[in-house]
Scaffold this active site. Structure first.
Site, PDB file in Angstrom:
ATOM      1  N   HIS A 112       0.829  -1.219   0.000  1.00  0.00           N
ATOM      2  CA  HIS A 112       0.000   0.000   0.000  1.00  0.00           C
ATOM      3  C   HIS A 112       0.857   1.261   0.000  1.00  0.00           C
ATOM      4  O   HIS A 112       0.574   2.231   0.709  1.00  0.00           O
ATOM      5  CB  HIS A 112      -0.959   0.010   1.193  1.00  0.00           C
TER       6      HIS A 112
ATOM      7  N   ASP B 257       0.743  -4.789   5.427  1.00  0.00           N
ATOM      8  CA  ASP B 257      -0.337  -5.668   4.977  1.00  0.00           C
ATOM      9  C   ASP B 257      -0.394  -5.704   3.454  1.00  0.00           C
ATOM     10  O   ASP B 257       0.085  -4.798   2.778  1.00  0.00           O
ATOM     11  CB  ASP B 257      -1.686  -5.192   5.524  1.00  0.00           C
ATOM     12  N   GLU B 258      -0.985  -6.784   2.940  1.00  0.00           N
ATOM     13  CA  GLU B 258      -1.286  -6.917   1.517  1.00  0.00           C
ATOM     14  C   GLU B 258      -0.107  -6.490   0.638  1.00  0.00           C
ATOM     15  O   GLU B 258      -0.232  -5.606  -0.210  1.00  0.00           O
ATOM     16  CB  GLU B 258      -2.550  -6.117   1.185  1.00  0.00           C
ATOM     17  N   VAL B 259       1.013  -7.147   0.862  1.00  0.00           N
ATOM     18  CA  VAL B 259       2.222  -6.839   0.085  1.00  0.00           C
ATOM     19  C   VAL B 259       2.126  -7.608  -1.233  1.00  0.00           C
ATOM     20  O   VAL B 259       2.764  -8.642  -1.432  1.00  0.00           O
ATOM     21  CB  VAL B 259       3.498  -7.201   0.872  1.00  0.00           C
TER      22      VAL B 259
ATOM     23  N   ASP C 227      -1.527 -10.180   8.179  1.00  0.00           N
ATOM     24  CA  ASP C 227      -1.905 -11.093   7.090  1.00  0.00           C
ATOM     25  C   ASP C 227      -0.720 -11.730   6.375  1.00  0.00           C
ATOM     26  O   ASP C 227      -0.827 -12.859   5.886  1.00  0.00           O
ATOM     27  CB  ASP C 227      -2.814 -10.387   6.077  1.00  0.00           C
TER      28      ASP C 227
END
Length: 486
Positions: free
Chosen positions: A92, A148-150, A199
């Site tokens: 992000h 997160d959400e890499v 996550d």
């Protein structure tokens, strides 16, 4: 209903990457947060932070000034709200990597979401961001470093080469960067504890996680915003993290911004169920392992997506969820207390304009946004697609050819004018209310996304009616100059 909450820290998440509130609105809403049971804030500044020097280009047009950051911290202190700043340092990263000056630090060249962890300059970049954020948060005890959400990690050229070496994996790569960033935080400010979203850690083998050194550096935040959360699975995950050496864990729920990227008003029942299940997780998991819970209130799904629920629209959901956490459930007494605190007649109301908007800061915004989201498009659709005179005598075919039976104008035009006047009045009121709480770009964006398309359809119908019903010009003879004397 009464009971002690297992969540000693209850943080409200302010996602500033969309529709960041003016400081004047925060000064009104912070006392309500405290009254509802919050004792902390997770502030995700993104491009609203007043970065300086080479990072100045990260600033949004209406970014807070350093003095405004100090004022926010002062207001939080007055209301006994601990502030945890959040700086994205891996995934992000669109608000950074979209800029040409930093595009070479992307993991995958065509996507601005993920930082390349192999470049020394990447670590220097996030270090500089952290330095500036910590400098303006001298009293911070914790710093959330995102992670997160890499997405697309391991797909860059440098990563592909690195992964060809024996014993290397994307998990190892992720942990290495996380450790480097967290170590940098501890080196800069030993008293600050880094938090990370969990996550990217969930599916890693226990031995790899335990041996990475990360559990000694960070506290993971287990997040799940669903209404059908897997309670047993979360308890097992907490137990796994404790075995790996993480001394403290956090939970993250959602009070808005988790049920659709263009949602206008949060479905309170969904968010209440999410919090009920987090209470079950806390009651079943390892004793005293949860430091607290972060009630997330996402404002965009990512830097490029549309706005979801505005903060004032999420206040009733936030109030209900905080009180549920404090009281251990949500019976009629708790519901009545929430309604009393907000000055509303019912949490389930569907027409706040008629039934009373409430007395909380921004309640008029919620009432007007609800009207728009429930009725604007449907009322225009009803006229354009459900009115027999429009569909029967002024169809797209007729409009394109400027054809209409003259008598039909009086059946269509008054209804269209009345509808446009009704909505124009309400939208003017909404725009004025939005301008008090938000900056001009957010007001413009929300209206363009949620209001203008429907009003433009209505205005186009009236324009076509006006053109087709205008008196015809007198005919002229071919080749004759109409200005010529006989």
């Amino acid at each position: 209903m009464s009971g002690s909450t297992p969540f000693q820290m209850r943080l409200v998440h302010l996602d500033l990457k969309g529709a960041p509130p003016k400081v004047s609105y925060l000064s009104e809403i912070f006392p309500l947060f405290r009254a509802l049971g919050a004792n902390g804030l997770l502030i995700e500044y993104e491009d609203m932070f007043p970065y300086e020097g080479p990072l100045r280009l990260l600033r949004a047009k209406y970014a807070y000034s350093p003095s405004e950051i100090k004022e926010i911290l002062h207001l939080a202190g007055l209301n006994e709200l601990e502030v945890i700043p959040l700086v994205q340092t891996f995934g992000h990263m669109e608000f950074v990597l979209k800029h040409t000056a930093f595009a070479h630090l992307r993991e995958v060249g065509s996507f601005p979401c993920t930082l390349n962890p192999h470049e020394a300059e990447s670590l220097a970049l996030v270090g500089a961001m952290i330095d500036q954020v910590l400098e303006l948060h001298p009293g911070a005890q914790r710093l959330h470093i995102g992670c997160d959400e890499v997405y697309y990690l391991g797909e860059g050229e440098a990563s592909r080469r690195w992964l060809q070496q024996e014993q290397n994996s994307t998990g190892k790569l992720c942990l290495s960067h996380m450790r480097a960033v967290a170590s940098g935080v501890k080196a800069r400010r030993p008293s600050v504890t880094p938090l990370v979203w969990d996550d990217m850690l969930r599916d890693l083998p226990e031995d790899q996680l335990a041996a990475s050194g990360v559990p000694q550096l960070v506290e993971p935040v287990l997040w799940d915003y669903t209404a059908d959360l897997d309670v047993h699975g979360k308890v097992l995950l907490m137990q796994k993290y404790r075995r790996c050496g993480f001394p403290q864990l956090w939970a993250a729920s959602a009070f808005k911004g988790a049920t659709g990227p263009s949602q206008a008003v949060p479905p309170v029942e969904h968010h209440l169920r999410n919090h009920v299940q987090w209470l079950q997780v806390a009651g079943s998991g390892p004793t005293d392992s949860l430091q607290g819970i972060i009630l997330t209130g996402w404002q965009r799904y990512d830097h490029y997506s549309v706005l979801c629920e505005l903060l004032p629209a999420g206040v009733p959901s936030l109030a209900a969820c905080l009180q549920l956490l404090l009281r251990g459930g949500f019976d009629e007494d708790v519901k009545a207390k929430v309604e009393n605190l907000l000055g509303i007649s019912s949490l389930e109301k569907t027409d706040p304009v008629r039934e009373g908007a409430g007395s909380f800061p921004g309640s008029n915004i919620l009432a007007l946004v609800t009207q728009v989201s429930l009725h604007l498009r449907s009322s225009v659709d009803a006229l354009l697609e459900g009115n027999r005179y429009v569909t029967g005598w002024f169809s797209p075919y007729h409009r394109q050819r400027k054809l209409i039976h003259p008598v039909m104008v009086q059946h269509i035009q008054p209804a269209a004018l009345s509808l446009l006047a009704q909505w124009s009045t309400l939208v003017q009121e909404l725009e004025a209310a939005l301008q008090l709480a938000f900056y001009p770009d957010a007001v413009e964006e929300w209206l363009e996304e949620n209001v203008h398309p429907s009003l433009q359809r209505l205005q186009a119908l009236l324009q076509d009616l006006s053109e087709v019903s205008a008196p015809p010009l007198p005919p002229t003879s071919p080749g004759r100059d109409v200005a010529q004397d006989p």
